[in-house]
Each structure stands twice: as C-alpha cells, then as structure tokens.
Design an enzyme around this catalytic site. Structure first.
Site, PDB file in Angstrom:
ATOM      1  N   HIS A  47      -6.495   4.255  -5.761  1.00 22.26           N
ATOM      2  CA  HIS A  47      -5.638   3.076  -5.608  1.00 22.26           C
ATOM      3  C   HIS A  47      -4.580   3.029  -6.714  1.00 22.26           C
ATOM      4  CE1 HIS A  47      -8.305   1.473  -2.466  1.00 22.26           C
ATOM      5  NE2 HIS A  47      -9.242   2.102  -3.173  1.00 22.26           N
ATOM      6  N   HIS A  51      -0.122   3.184  -2.587  1.00 26.94           N
ATOM      7  CA  HIS A  51      -1.320   3.668  -1.910  1.00 26.94           C
ATOM      8  C   HIS A  51      -1.650   2.803  -0.698  1.00 26.94           C
ATOM      9  CE1 HIS A  51      -2.876   0.483  -4.544  1.00 26.94           C
ATOM     10  NE2 HIS A  51      -3.827   0.343  -3.634  1.00 26.94           N
ATOM     11  N   HIS A  57     -12.806   0.231   2.034  1.00 22.34           N
ATOM     12  CA  HIS A  57     -12.538  -0.327   0.703  1.00 22.34           C
ATOM     13  C   HIS A  57     -13.294  -1.641   0.498  1.00 22.34           C
ATOM     14  CE1 HIS A  57     -10.584  -1.064  -3.014  1.00 22.34           C
ATOM     15  NE2 HIS A  57      -9.575  -1.794  -2.584  1.00 22.34           N
ATOM     16  N   HIS A 160      -8.000  -9.258   1.602  1.00 22.77           N
ATOM     17  CA  HIS A 160      -8.347  -7.900   2.027  1.00 22.77           C
ATOM     18  C   HIS A 160      -9.250  -7.918   3.263  1.00 22.77           C
ATOM     19  CE1 HIS A 160      -7.070  -6.154  -1.951  1.00 22.77           C
ATOM     20  NE2 HIS A 160      -6.786  -5.144  -1.163  1.00 22.77           N
TER      21      HIS A 160
END
Length: 208
Positions: A47, A51, A57, A160
């Site tokens: 990362h 990226h 992840h 995320h």
C-alpha cells in the site's frame, strides 16, 4: 489529448502510512563491480504510493488484487474537486453533478502534500456516508489523492468495508496536483500479485 501521469514516484523519502514499510531499492549486481548488468531488488509495502486495494484488504477470505476486473480499472472517469477541508461528504457530491459517472476521482487539499516526505494525519478522507452514497448510485471505482480513503484513526474501517463489500475498486495515493477537474479516460494497472491485499499501480489519465 493530454496524458497525465497521476502516479507517485517511488522514492525512499516518500510518505508512507504509519507502520508500513516504504520502498527500498537494493543493488544485487553492478557493472562497476564487474557484473555483466545492473540488477536491483525492490521491497515495499503493498500500500505504498499510488496503489489499489483488493477486497481481502478488509474482508477475510475475499479475492486478492489479481482478481480485480480490468473493465473497472480502465475506462471513462470523472475528476471532481472537493472543497470540504475535512472529508468527502454526500452534500458536496450532490452538488458535483456526477450524472451517472461510474469511476470518480477526488481532488482535495491533499494534493499539496502528495510529494511531501512527512505523513499528514489530517488528510481529507471519504466519509462512510459518502461511500454509501456512491455505492447506491452505481459507482464502481473511486480514487483519492492521499494514502487512504479512510479517516486516520477511524475506530472502524466503514468506508473501506462499504466499498469493498460492494465490489468497488479503491485507488489511493493518486497525484492529482496537475489535471483540472473534468472527464478523462482512466488507465489503472496494478501489479498482478496472487492473493495480495493490494498492489502498487501505474495510473494515467487521458483528456483535459
């Protein structure tokens, strides 16, 4: 048509997310020492710099970066300037007029720091509510001009998880200091590493 290379250059002095290793280029063979060629070894965190995040992840057992579809990584993209000094929020997205764009890149005040060596904890992030807003409108790829879409020190990685559970590709660490807001053709090609939670990528915008 102009080409913008929006990739951070990998250097030993570049900012990295706290606790993650930066790039190191180590000589293996050198012509000045009598070797027939110059050969080096590269080590870095996945990362680092510009990226792409893979679903694994933040989702245990999910696909790695090698499974990301090229049809999402490449295609028309909208570059949007964000004025909020803290976060990308639904209100500003409503005013931005995305008009069905499926790939959206955010240019924020972060672009002032992208080439600095010191990591800035108060970077502009994507608020979880904005992530939900983007997913609900069919966005398939998002990018931002610093090393994370998540607020630094967030108690839970909601942004995320919202993106990755929905199959949205996340690009972090974009150098958006030069291209003006508008529509572009995006080419994002991360390294194809089996099972990896992320990978450095070369990212280019064409247009403007």
């Amino acid at each position: 048509m102009r080409l913008y290379d929006v990739t951070m250059t990998l250097t030993h002095s570049m900012p990295t997310y706290p606790g993650e290793p930066g790039p190191a280029l180590t000589p293996v063979k050198r012509m000045k020492k009598g070797d027939p060629a110059n050969v080096s070894a590269l080590s870095l965190g996945l990362h680092t710099g510009t990226h792409v995040d893979a679903p694994i992840h933040f989702i245990e057992g999910a696909p790695g970066v090698e499974a990301l579809p090229l049809e999402i990584l490449c295609g028309p993209a909208r570059l949007v300037r964000i004025d909020d000094p803290e976060a990308v929020r639904p209100g500003e997205l409503e005013r931005a007029g995305l008009n069905g764009a499926t790939r959206v890149l955010f240019q924020t005040r972060n672009r002032e720091w992208i080439k600095a060596s010191r990591f800035h904890e108060d970077f502009v992030y994507i608020a979880p509510e904005a992530a939900e807003w983007l997913v609900a409108r069919g966005v398939r790829l998002v990018g931002i001009d610093y090393l994370s879409v998540e607020a630094f020190g967030a108690p839970q990685p909601r942004t995320h998880q919202t993106f990755l559970h929905a199959g949205v590709v996340v690009i972090e660490g974009l150098d958006l200091s030069l291209p003006p807001p508008g529509d572009y053709d995006l080419r994002c090609l991360p390294l194809k590493i089996a099972g990896a939670d992320g990978a450095p990528a070369r990212v280019v915008l064409a247009g403007g």
